[in-house]
Structures are given as structure tokens and as C-alpha cells.
Design a protein around this motif. Structure first.
Motif, PDB file in Angstrom:
ATOM      1  N   LEU A  48       0.981  -1.121  -0.164  1.00 37.74           N
ATOM      2  CA  LEU A  48       0.033  -0.106  -0.019  1.00 37.74           C
ATOM      3  C   LEU A  48       0.793   1.266   0.165  1.00 37.74           C
ATOM      4  N   GLN A  52      -0.773   4.816   4.010  1.00 38.86           N
ATOM      5  CA  GLN A  52      -1.999   3.953   4.453  1.00 38.86           C
ATOM      6  C   GLN A  52      -1.753   2.900   5.275  1.00 38.86           C
ATOM      7  N   ASP A 126       2.977  -4.656 -10.422  1.00 42.21           N
ATOM      8  CA  ASP A 126       2.439  -5.218  -9.189  1.00 42.21           C
ATOM      9  C   ASP A 126       3.598  -6.034  -8.334  1.00 42.21           C
ATOM     10  N   THR A 134      -0.247  -1.100  -6.724  1.00 40.43           N
ATOM     11  CA  THR A 134      -1.394  -1.233  -7.253  1.00 40.43           C
ATOM     12  C   THR A 134      -2.541  -1.751  -6.429  1.00 40.43           C
ATOM     13  N   SER A 136      -5.257  -1.486  -3.336  1.00 42.34           N
ATOM     14  CA  SER A 136      -5.989  -0.436  -2.532  1.00 42.34           C
ATOM     15  C   SER A 136      -6.217  -1.251  -1.245  1.00 42.34           C
ATOM     16  N   ILE A 137      -6.566   0.011  -0.328  1.00 39.37           N
ATOM     17  CA  ILE A 137      -6.509  -0.176   0.939  1.00 39.37           C
ATOM     18  C   ILE A 137      -7.917  -1.100   1.265  1.00 39.37           C
TER      19      ILE A 137
END
Length: 260
Positions: A48, A52, A126, A134, A136-137
Motif C-alpha cells: 500500500l 496508508q 504489481d 496497485t 487499494s486499502i
């Protein structure tokens, strides 16, 4: 007082030395079982954005605590998950077995996918070692929650097998998750700074996934063997890291000496 009268029966074990031994043993066991979960959380959240990562780790570990406390509150239901639903190849499959198999398959898929991204020089979109992000949280937390559920059910069933005191189980789970919360940041930083550790950790996840599948299929692998293998591998990697640092230091000293 109604509340005191409700709580008191759950702490009659305080005067029993064997109960304290059971508590200490269960705390250690829960911490060891939590290593699997912590490795997965550390590897996943390191993908992440930096800002985050800490929140995702806290949410993931907090979810592990909430899930385990909820499962403890429904302990009679959790125990019933071991009742066979159907028989296949002379093995009775229960909900626990199916959950372990599903969780193991997910871990094997995830670890294999990340190993591929780590070693494929053409795949930079990735990767766990590179700087590309790439994930997302939301996706990270969903995957963490999925594995939390698998590890939590296995953890609770293990706790039920060790003691009948629900208060001991609650204390052990809270202590184990607290240790996970404290260790999460240092472990994540260590993994991020040492790319070879990432591959080793992915290998651990691959082995854990296969162990979960085997357990769900009725082939129980003693946890001691698993953690002994992980400990030996970690020791070898630690020696490799020391050797690399020694070579780097000697090389730097040679350059400095040559300059004079």
C-alpha cells in the motif's frame, strides 16, 4: 450487584494454579499461531502507499481481535463446526475442514502470485519488492479479513481443546493480539528493508497454505514441525544477512584503504 454476580463465576479459576499454567500456555500458543497472520498482514500492507500502511495494519489486527472475541461469544457454534457434513475418500468433511481448505487455497494462490511478481523482471506493475503500488486499502483489508476468519476459527478451536474456562480464552486472545499489534510495525519495516526476507516470508505462507489444505483433508501436520522449519529457514537467512553485511563492510574498508 447483577454485573458482579454475572462475572464472578467466570473467574473461579483464579485460585487454581493449573488454570494459570493453562493460561500461560494458551497465551504462548496463540502468539505463535498469530505469526502466520502477522506475516500475511505485513507483506500485504507493505504494498500500500506508505501513508496508508499503518492504518491498514491496525484495522487488520483490530479485525482479528474483534473476530476472535465474537467467535468466542459463539463458542458452542464454533465447536459444532467440527461435526462432519459429508464423507469423501473415507474422510468426514466438516465446516472447519472446508474453511481451512478454502483458506489454504487462497494462501497458496496469493503466495504463488506474489512470488511470480517478485521474480518476473517483466512484471513491474504489481511487485512486492519494487515501488509500484496497485493494491487499494479496501482490497488489502478485505484479504486480511478473509485470512483473519480462517486463522481465528483455527485459533479458537485450538483454545477450546486446551481449557474449558471462557475467561482464560478471552485473556489469551487479547494478549496475543496485543503482541501482534506491537510487533506489526517493526516486522513490516524489517520486511520492507530486506527484499530477501520477502521471498522467505512468501515461502512461509506457501507452506502454511499447504498445511491448512492438508489439515482440512484429514492429514494433520504437527505445528511444531512447521515452526521448526520456519525457525531453521529464518536462522539460515539471518546468517546470510550477516555474511552479506560482512562482505559489504570488507569491500568498503578495502576501498578506503586503497584510497590512502
Amino acid at each position: 450487584m447483577p454485573f458482579a454476580e454475572f462475572i464472578a463465576p467466570h473467574f473461579v479459576w483464579l485460585d487454581d494454579p493449573t488454570a494459570w499454567v493453562a493460561l500461560a500456555t494458551l497465551v504462548v500458543l496463540e502468539i505463535v499461531l498469530g505469526i502466520d497472520n502477522l506475516i500475511f498482514i505485513s507483506i500485504l500492507t507493505n504494498k500500500l502507499p506508505v501513508e496508508q500502511q499503518k492504518n491498514a495494519r491496525r484495522i487488520g489486527i483490530g479485525a482479528a481481535l474483534v473476530l476472535r472475541l465474537i467467535l468466542l461469544a459463539t463458542i458452542s457454534f464454533i465447536v459444532s463446526l467440527t461435526t462432519p457434513l459429508f464423507t469423501l475418500f473415507d474422510h468426514g468433511f466438516s465446516w472447519r475442514d472446508l474453511i481451512l481448505i478454502a483458506g489454504g487455497l487462497f494462501l497458496v494462490w496469493k503466495a504463488t502470485k506474489e512470488i511470480h511478481h517478485s521474480v518476473d523482471p517483466e512484471d513491474e506493475k504489481d511487485t512486492m519488492i519494487g515501488s509500484g503500488v496497485t493494491l487499494s486499502i479496501g482490497a488489502a483489508i478485505f484479504q486480511i479479513l478473509l485470512l483473519d476468519l480462517v486463522f481465528s476459527i483455527d485459533s479458537i478451536i485450538t483454545a477450546v481443546g486446551m481449557t474449558d474456562e471462557i475467561a482464560i480464552m478471552y485473556i489469551a486472545v487479547i494478549c496475543a493480539v496485543t503482541v501482534m499489534l506491537i510487533a506489526a510495525e517493526p516486522l513490516s519495516r524489517f520486511i520492507a528493508k530486506n527484499p530477501t526476507i520477502v521471498m522467505l516470508a512468501l515461502g512461509f505462507l506457501l507452506m502454511i497454505g499447504m498445511t491448512l489444505i492438508a489439515d482440512g483433508m484429514g492429514f494433520h501436520v504437527p505445528k511444531g514441525y512447521i515452526y521448526a522449519a520456519m525457525g531453521f529457514s529464518a536462522l539460515v537467512e539471518a546468517l546470510n544477512m550477516l555474511a552479506r553485511r560482512k562482505r559489504a563492510a570488507d569491500k568498503a574498508a578495502g576501498r578506503n584503504g586503497g584510497g590512502h
